[in-house]
Design an enzyme around this catalytic site. Structure first.
Site, short mmCIF file in Angstrom:
data_model
loop_
_atom_site.label_atom_id
_atom_site.label_comp_id
_atom_site.label_asym_id
_atom_site.label_seq_id
_atom_site.Cartn_x
_atom_site.Cartn_y
_atom_site.Cartn_z
CG HIS A 561 -0.10 0.16 2.80
ND1 HIS A 561 0.78 -0.99 2.81
CD2 HIS A 561 -0.22 1.28 2.77
CE1 HIS A 561 1.22 -0.29 4.33
NE2 HIS A 561 0.78 0.73 4.05
CG ASP A 563 2.27 4.36 4.60
OD1 ASP A 563 1.14 3.66 4.45
OD2 ASP A 563 2.78 5.03 5.40
CG HIS A 633 5.03 1.04 2.84
ND1 HIS A 633 4.69 1.64 2.02
CD2 HIS A 633 4.80 0.75 3.66
CE1 HIS A 633 3.85 2.65 3.10
NE2 HIS A 633 4.48 1.88 4.23
NE ARG A 643 7.62 -6.53 10.70
CZ ARG A 643 7.71 -5.02 10.34
NH1 ARG A 643 6.53 -4.28 11.02
NH2 ARG A 643 7.99 -4.51 9.68
O1 LIG Z 1 5.51 -2.01 10.12
C1 LIG Z 1 5.75 -2.64 8.63
O2 LIG Z 1 7.25 -2.57 8.93
C2 LIG Z 1 4.68 -1.21 8.25
C3 LIG Z 1 3.94 -0.79 8.36
C4 LIG Z 1 2.77 0.16 7.90
O3 LIG Z 1 3.00 0.03 6.54
C5 LIG Z 1 1.80 0.77 8.06
O4 LIG Z 1 1.48 0.28 8.90
O5 LIG Z 1 1.34 1.57 7.19
FE LIG Z 2 2.72 1.59 5.69
#
Ligand SMILES: O=C(O)CCC(=O)C(=O)O
Ligand SMILES: [Fe+3]
EC number: 1.14.11.7
Length: 713
Positions: A561, A563, A633, A643
């Site tokens: 996606h 952001d 990403h 994680r």
């Molecule tokens: O946690 C991550 O490495 C990416 C999370 C992400 O892209 C988001 O929450 O928009």
């Molecule tokens: Fe993100």
């Protein structure tokens, strides 16, 4: 076999410089033999000699160009009768060329002794090594061995500035910083041209609305940039820039005129490249866009602010030389004229800029001509080149080239980075990968934002909050992104409330606030130094693999996606409209741990398929990037363990800044009691010497270094 004694006999102060190639090779040989003092002497002499040769070339070039004999070509231009017909201009031009060559040779002999001209030839391997500031890496270790820690620190710093992603040096720098014997002022850069410091100081002063103080700095920056441009251009006339010309076949197979033309074009290409060279900070991959032009804009505004209208005029007229139709500049010009009252025909653009532009246009014309008719390549470093100067046929082709890659046709933007370097280097934060290494435009990986103790505190906070959630009955929430993972999220306000209720530790909640501000400061300093960023949302997120549900799992932990926009992978477009959080401008992910399987972050092309870069999370690592369609990403599946990351989004729009952050801060301050956080948060104090990688390699493999040195040089 004992090492050969280093060629110390060659070093006698005051004598003409020795060939830098030989000095450097001797220096590395001494270094490999552990002869630290001679190594230092030879390496320093290599640096000195190389600088002296550069200066000699520039000065000889200038004085020979100013010789009376050098005026010959003007006979060609100003001839009363058109110079034409066979055999008229060749002898004139070539005789002038012979004279110039003679003058340059004599000048070199005068300045550098007999054989001086030959020594001007510096091999390309050495040139690259010096450009990468490699001698400083050897110097730093040699100084360290000699226990000259301040000198070691400044050499290390000098190397690190130009090699900010160098792994070994990163560790060494951290160690130097922990050594209390080293004075802070020793961490200085011995090489970077002074105009960068003047430029940064000037910008800083402007930001503080100190135009009068900024002006001398800005003038110095411009003068320095132009001077650097000259020395860069002078180097283009040396023999060294044309290594590899034979392989390219340009000129080498042609006859006399093809060869001359080929060499001339390469000199012109090299000179044009000096614009980018001057505008590129050490250690950076991309130049500051429109570097000279933006300096002129700041200058005219600052002069106007202090009421020096004639200088304001000269500078804004200089801006108009680049872009004659620039609306803002035209408007400013009118205003200045009005303020001056009477017309001032004596005021024109700055002479230095006028010269620069005329010369540059002349070179571009020839380069575009060669591009059209001789098939040579030329990448114009400037965006101000008037369209009319580019041959029509080429215009089409250049436009097509630009349109081929819809998602990254904007050149990677380098904004003036006034303080980021200090912010990074001094906090022990380091740039691990920049945009180029991550194959994108606005992306970076920074390390060292958290100590392992701090990661521990935040992980504990997430855990305590999750358990409290479990007690109140909402544990086991499945991830909204994957049925195979559990997902826990904690906002700053929730953390503060839980801390007040005593459910989680107060230090954790406070640290969460402090760390988010730390990330904001760095992100702003790195990506947006001229426009403040505000936190718009902060979220401590943990994703855990659900055991027994990982077999043959095909999905991602977080699908690809962008952001702040809705990505359409079919067209590569990204729609900046709801339901996307359109006001997010920069994203940050600060990782807390790496004891899990899978879960790497990755960037893709706008098709959401082709991976362009990956980042492995670990404690204290920040991935920061612009939130738009240029940075699609996702996160690979987390197939074992948990994680945790702090996700932060920044905005330029103050109205979207996070209200909860302020509320949380107030909540935590209400019953402020200084707790003893020091012992959990203090950084690892044990100093260790920088490692001697090279030495170890050498011990293992006999004397490989010497062989390699010979090959390289
Ligand atoms: O946690 C991550 O490495 C990416 C999370 C992400 O892209 C988001 O929450 O928009
Ligand atoms: Fe993100």
């Amino acid at each position: 076999e004992p090492p050969e004694p280093p060629g110390l006999a060659q070093l006698s102060p005051g004598s003409p410089p020795q060939a830098p190639d030989l000095l450097y090779a001797d220096g590395l040989r001494a270094y490999s033999a552990g002869a630290w003092a001679p190594a230092v002497a030879l390496l320093r002499e290599a640096l000195r000699s190389r600088a002296a040769l550069g200066r000699a070339r520039q000065e000889c070039g200038a004085s020979c160009a100013a010789e009376p004999g050098a005026a010959l070509p003007s006979q060609l231009l100003g001839a009363p009768h058109p110079v034409s017909g066979p055999g008229v201009w060749e002898p004139l031009l070539l005789r002038a060329t012979l004279r110039r060559a003679e003058c340059l040779t004599q000048c070199a002999v005068r300045r550098l002794g007999p054989g001086g001209a030959a020594r001007l030839r510096v091999g390309s391997a050495l040139r690259d090594a010096f450009r990468r500031r490699e001698p400083y890496n050897y110097l730093q270790r040699a100084y360290y061995q000699l226990k000259k820690l301040d000198l070691a620190a400044s050499a290390a710093h000098t190397f690190f500035v130009a090699n900010p992603t160098h792994l070994q040096m990163r560790e060494d720098m951290a160690k130097y910083r922990r050594m209390s014997a080293i004075r802070p002022q020793s961490f200085r850069d011995l090489v970077t041209p002074l105009y960068w410091a003047a430029y940064d100081t000037g910008l800083e002063l402007l930001e503080q609305r100190e135009a009068a103080l900024a002006l001398p700095q800005l003038e110095e920056a411009l003068q320095g940039s132009l001077a650097h441009m000259e020395s860069c251009r002078a180097a283009c006339e040396g023999p060294e820039e044309h290594q590899g010309a034979e392989e390219e076949g340009e000129g080498s197979q042609g006859g006399l005129y093809e060869a001359i033309a080929g060499h001339w074009i390469r000199v012109l290409q090299c000179r044009q490249h000096c614009v980018a060279d001057t505008a590129t900070r050490p250690g950076r991959s991309f130049p500051v866009q429109d570097f000279l032009l933006s300096q002129l804009r700041r200058l005219h505004e600052a002069y106007a602010q202090v009421g020096n209208m004639s200088q304001a005029m000269e500078n804004v007229l200089s801006v108009l030389l680049f872009y004659p139709e620039d609306e803002a500049a035209k408007k400013a010009l009118n205003q200045y004229q009005t303020q001056l009252g009477e017309p001032r025909p004596d005021l024109g653009p700055r002479e230095d800029i006028q010269r620069f532009i005329l010369r540059s246009l002349g070179e571009k014309r020839q380069l575009y001509y060669a591009m059209e008719h001789l098939g040579t390549s030329f990448k114009d470093p400037d965006s101000w080149t008037p369209e009319a100067l580019i041959p029509k046929a080429l215009r089409e082709r250049l436009r097509e080239d630009q349109e081929k890659k819809p998602w990254d046709h904007q050149p990677p933007q380098q904004k003036p980075l006034a303080h980021w370097k200090d912010a990074l280097l001094m906090e022990g934060v380091t740039l691990t990968q920049d945009a180029q290494q991550l194959n994108g435009s606005e992306r970076a990986v920074l390390d060292g934002l958290l100590t392992s103790a701090e990661c521990g505190v935040l992980l504990q906070l997430a855990k305590d909050a999750a358990q409290a959630g479990a007690r109140s009955g909402y544990r086991g929430r499945r991830s909204p992104h994957s049925p195979h993972e559990r997902f826990e999220g904690l906002t700053v306000l929730k953390a503060a409330q839980l801390a007040r209720a005593g459910t989680v530790g107060r230090p954790g909640a406070k640290l969460l606030l402090e760390v988010s501000e730390r990330v904001r400061t760095l992100t702003q300093a790195y990506f947006s130094p001229e426009r403040p960023l505000h936190l718009s949302f902060t979220h401590l997120v943990c994703r855990s693999a659900i055991e027994g549900e990982q077999e043959q799992r095909m999905d991602l932990s977080h699908p690809v996606h962008a952001d702040n926009c809705v990505l359409d992978p079919d067209t590569g477009e990204c729609w900046r409209e709801p339901p996307a959080y359109t006001y997010r401008d920069y994203s940050g992910l600060l990782y807390l741990n790496d004891d899990f399987k899978g879960g790497d972050l990755f960037f893709t092309q706008p098709n959401a398929l082709t991976v362009t870069a990956q980042v492995r999370p670990r404690c204290g690592r920040l991935v920061a990037f612009s939130s738009g369609g240029e940075n699609p990403h996702g996160v690979w599946a987390v197939t074992r363990g948990r994680r945790c990351a702090l996700a932060l989004w920044h905005t330029w729009a103050p109205e979207h800044s996070e209200q909860e952050w302020t509320e949380a801060k107030e909540l935590l301050q209400e019953e402020e009691e200084e707790e003893e956080e020091e012992d959990i948060l203090s950084r690892d104090p044990s100093p260790e010497p920088p490692s001697h990688k090279l030495q170890r390699v050498q011990e293992k493999a006999g004397k490989p270094r010497r062989v390699r040195v010979r090959e390289e040089l």
